[in-house]
Write a protein that holds these residues in place. Structure first.
Motif, PDB file in Angstrom:
ATOM      1  N   LEU A  18       0.818  -1.214   0.000  1.00  0.00           N
ATOM      2  CA  LEU A  18       0.000   0.000   0.000  1.00  0.00           C
ATOM      3  C   LEU A  18       0.850   1.262   0.000  1.00  0.00           C
ATOM      4  N   LEU A  19       1.942   1.233   0.762  1.00  0.00           N
ATOM      5  CA  LEU A  19       2.629   2.473   1.106  1.00  0.00           C
ATOM      6  C   LEU A  19       3.923   2.739   0.346  1.00  0.00           C
ATOM      7  N   THR A  20       4.681   1.713   0.065  1.00  0.00           N
ATOM      8  CA  THR A  20       6.026   1.959  -0.469  1.00  0.00           C
ATOM      9  C   THR A  20       6.273   1.389  -1.859  1.00  0.00           C
ATOM     10  N   ARG A  21       5.645   0.273  -2.199  1.00  0.00           N
ATOM     11  CA  ARG A  21       5.974  -0.362  -3.471  1.00  0.00           C
ATOM     12  C   ARG A  21       5.199   0.170  -4.676  1.00  0.00           C
ATOM     13  N   PRO A  22       3.899   0.488  -4.554  1.00  0.00           N
ATOM     14  CA  PRO A  22       3.180   0.991  -5.739  1.00  0.00           C
ATOM     15  C   PRO A  22       3.793   2.294  -6.263  1.00  0.00           C
ATOM     16  N   ALA A  23       3.905   2.397  -7.571  1.00  0.00           N
ATOM     17  CA  ALA A  23       4.497   3.594  -8.173  1.00  0.00           C
ATOM     18  C   ALA A  23       3.666   4.832  -7.877  1.00  0.00           C
ATOM     19  N   HIS A  24       2.366   4.635  -7.608  1.00  0.00           N
ATOM     20  CA  HIS A  24       1.514   5.786  -7.311  1.00  0.00           C
ATOM     21  C   HIS A  24       0.916   5.655  -5.906  1.00  0.00           C
ATOM     22  N   SER A  25       1.693   5.111  -4.972  1.00  0.00           N
ATOM     23  CA  SER A  25       1.256   5.046  -3.577  1.00  0.00           C
ATOM     24  C   SER A  25       1.141   6.456  -3.011  1.00  0.00           C
ATOM     25  N   ILE A  26       0.491   6.599  -1.848  1.00  0.00           N
ATOM     26  CA  ILE A  26       0.373   7.945  -1.271  1.00  0.00           C
ATOM     27  C   ILE A  26       1.738   8.498  -0.876  1.00  0.00           C
ATOM     28  N   GLY A  45       5.157  17.086   2.737  1.00  0.00           N
ATOM     29  CA  GLY A  45       6.355  16.723   3.472  1.00  0.00           C
ATOM     30  C   GLY A  45       6.298  17.021   4.951  1.00  0.00           C
ATOM     31  N   ASP A  46       5.094  17.254   5.477  1.00  0.00           N
ATOM     32  CA  ASP A  46       4.956  17.657   6.875  1.00  0.00           C
ATOM     33  C   ASP A  46       4.599  16.486   7.786  1.00  0.00           C
ATOM     34  N   GLY A  47       5.175  15.355   7.506  1.00  0.00           N
ATOM     35  CA  GLY A  47       4.944  14.184   8.340  1.00  0.00           C
ATOM     36  C   GLY A  47       3.960  13.207   7.721  1.00  0.00           C
ATOM     37  N   PHE A  48       3.874  12.049   8.330  1.00  0.00           N
ATOM     38  CA  PHE A  48       2.972  11.012   7.846  1.00  0.00           C
ATOM     39  C   PHE A  48       2.624  10.094   9.011  1.00  0.00           C
ATOM     40  N   GLY A  49       1.666   9.239   8.762  1.00  0.00           N
ATOM     41  CA  GLY A  49       1.303   8.252   9.769  1.00  0.00           C
ATOM     42  C   GLY A  49       0.635   7.055   9.132  1.00  0.00           C
ATOM     43  N   VAL A  50       0.746   5.922   9.792  1.00  0.00           N
ATOM     44  CA  VAL A  50       0.050   4.716   9.366  1.00  0.00           C
ATOM     45  C   VAL A  50      -0.474   4.015  10.611  1.00  0.00           C
ATOM     46  N   GLY A  51      -1.703   3.575  10.549  1.00  0.00           N
ATOM     47  CA  GLY A  51      -2.323   2.856  11.653  1.00  0.00           C
ATOM     48  C   GLY A  51      -2.904   1.548  11.165  1.00  0.00           C
ATOM     49  N   TRP A  52      -2.846   0.512  11.997  1.00  0.00           N
ATOM     50  CA  TRP A  52      -3.353  -0.788  11.580  1.00  0.00           C
ATOM     51  C   TRP A  52      -3.823  -1.587  12.794  1.00  0.00           C
ATOM     52  N   TYR A  53      -4.647  -2.581  12.513  1.00  0.00           N
ATOM     53  CA  TYR A  53      -5.154  -3.498  13.529  1.00  0.00           C
ATOM     54  C   TYR A  53      -4.508  -4.863  13.343  1.00  0.00           C
ATOM     55  N   ASN A  76      11.379   9.642   2.763  1.00  0.00           N
ATOM     56  CA  ASN A  76      12.760   9.660   3.234  1.00  0.00           C
ATOM     57  C   ASN A  76      12.875   9.043   4.631  1.00  0.00           C
ATOM     58  N   CYS A  77      12.013   8.052   4.901  1.00  0.00           N
ATOM     59  CA  CYS A  77      11.996   7.426   6.225  1.00  0.00           C
ATOM     60  C   CYS A  77      12.333   5.942   6.095  1.00  0.00           C
ATOM     61  N   PRO A  78      13.572   5.549   6.373  1.00  0.00           N
ATOM     62  CA  PRO A  78      13.930   4.131   6.243  1.00  0.00           C
ATOM     63  C   PRO A  78      13.166   3.238   7.207  1.00  0.00           C
ATOM     64  N   ASN A  79      12.772   3.784   8.374  1.00  0.00           N
ATOM     65  CA  ASN A  79      12.014   2.962   9.323  1.00  0.00           C
ATOM     66  C   ASN A  79      10.673   2.541   8.743  1.00  0.00           C
ATOM     67  N   LEU A  80      10.028   3.422   7.986  1.00  0.00           N
ATOM     68  CA  LEU A  80       8.761   3.063   7.355  1.00  0.00           C
ATOM     69  C   LEU A  80       8.965   1.918   6.370  1.00  0.00           C
ATOM     70  N   THR A  81      10.018   1.995   5.573  1.00  0.00           N
ATOM     71  CA  THR A  81      10.291   0.937   4.604  1.00  0.00           C
ATOM     72  C   THR A  81      10.520  -0.398   5.311  1.00  0.00           C
ATOM     73  N   ARG A  82      11.273  -0.379   6.416  1.00  0.00           N
ATOM     74  CA  ARG A  82      11.529  -1.616   7.151  1.00  0.00           C
ATOM     75  C   ARG A  82      10.256  -2.184   7.754  1.00  0.00           C
ATOM     76  N   LEU A  83       9.463  -1.338   8.395  1.00  0.00           N
ATOM     77  CA  LEU A  83       8.232  -1.804   9.032  1.00  0.00           C
ATOM     78  C   LEU A  83       7.232  -2.310   7.995  1.00  0.00           C
ATOM     79  N   ALA A  84       7.091  -1.568   6.904  1.00  0.00           N
ATOM     80  CA  ALA A  84       6.082  -1.911   5.908  1.00  0.00           C
ATOM     81  C   ALA A  84       6.344  -3.261   5.258  1.00  0.00           C
ATOM     82  N   SER A  85       7.605  -3.678   5.217  1.00  0.00           N
ATOM     83  CA  SER A  85       7.926  -4.969   4.600  1.00  0.00           C
ATOM     84  C   SER A  85       7.697  -6.142   5.546  1.00  0.00           C
ATOM     85  N   LYS A  86       7.407  -5.861   6.833  1.00  0.00           N
ATOM     86  CA  LYS A  86       7.288  -6.937   7.812  1.00  0.00           C
ATOM     87  C   LYS A  86       5.947  -6.966   8.545  1.00  0.00           C
TER      88      LYS A  86
END
Length: 326
Positions: A18-26, A45-53, A76-86
């Protein structure tokens, strides 16, 4: 302007899809918008967030959503990329922010949560300082004290919570959430009228308890178009032959996935349908999607051509195919 995406599926989705791989993700839309015209703030560029159950309920962890936010630009957030893949989840809220009210801080990043509920907003409450005190006045202490930031969006969530019979409940029916959302919009309109506010408010709100999803595409105007909102449904959402190019596939009549987004996440425009202005959508736990007109003094006859200049000028509306009968 902000953008958000909602995913609800019968099976958990890996967040990276949803977040990192699609070429037209948010995330990519945040700095490379293909469909929106925003002359004021071309980057989110003023921050982001993701929430899940959690995909499987765990008594020790509880029913509340997990939320990860950052004031770092999402791309530009490597932590998001790491979390999103797991991480996998059957219900995900994602949001990228361009400030319209409130400072740059973690507390002001969407989504917001209270108990089992999660909330996001795309838009803005017009002349917010003139009605802020009125919004706060009647809030119960518990709801008032839960607000940590200073955005109109988080106070909108607080107002929504005050409309629920019991915001601390472990279960909410779709009807209870729907009524609270309508009451929230009605209250904002009443506050604006009392304060003499004439500029329209853009109220694309969305809330979930992890089972039902409520989303609105709404503007307090009978002649202007609201911030855009789209939905897509099908059997699978997957990457095609070209890297980063995703498509919603429908293999049978059943809906296994429903997505709602400020802007389509794929370049296949046939995958997406636009939600009409001043409409509420309800996604039930059984994956029924209801489109309910919000009928008030800002309703417009079906033959009326709403004007795009207000929302488009603020960067909240895609320019192609705008200005059509509602």
């Amino acid at each position: 302007m902000c953008r958000f995406v909602i995913y609800k599926g019968t099976s958990p989705v890996q967040l990276s899809h949803l977040l990192t791989r699609p070429a037209h993700s948010i995330i990519n839309q945040a700095f490379d918008c293909r469909l929106r015209l925003d002359r004021r703030r071309p980057m989110n560029g003023d921050g982001f967030g993701v929430g899940w159950y959690d995909a499987v309920y765990d008594e020790e962890l509880g029913p509340q959503p997990t939320i990860f936010t950052s004031v770092t630009p999402a791309w530009n957030c490597p932590n998001l990329t790491r979390l999103a893949s797991k991480i996998k989840s059957p219900l995900v809220f994602g949001h990228v922010r361009a400030t319209t009210a409130g400072s740059l801080s973690h507390d002001n990043c969407h989504p917001f949560a209270y108990g089992k509920l999660m909330f996001m907003h795309n838009g803005g409450i017009a002349e917010w300082p003139s009605i802020k005190r009125r919004v706060q006045k009647d809030l119960p202490d518990a709801v008032f004290n839960m607000v940590q930031g200073n955005t109109d969006s988080e106070w909108a969530f607080a107002l929504f919570l005050s409309k629920l019979p019991d915001p601390d409940s472990r279960t909410f029916t779709a009807d209870v959430l729907r009524r609270a959302m309508l009451d929230t919009i009605t209250s904002f309109n009443a506050f604006a009228e009392d304060a003499g506010v004439t500029e329209p408010s853009l109220m694309n709100f969305c809330v979930t308890d992890g089972e039902t999803v409520i989303a609105t595409r709404y503007i307090s105007s009978s002649k202007d178009e609201a911030a855009s909102l789209w939905y897509s449904s099908g059997t699978t959402f997957s990457e095609g032959g070209e890297e980063g190019h995703y498509k919603m596939v429908t293999a049978d009549k059943r809906q296994h996935i429903i997505m709602v987004a400020s802007e389509p996440l794929t370049f296949e425009r046939a995958d997406w349908m636009e939600i009409k202005t001043n409409t509420m959508v309800v996604i039930t736990p059984r994956f029924n999607m209801l489109h309910i007109p919000i009928v008030d003094k800002f309703s417009a006859p079906t033959s009326t051509m709403r004007q795009v200049e207000f929302a488009e000028g603020k960067g909240f509306l895609n320019s192609p195919n705008s200005g059509r009968p509602q």
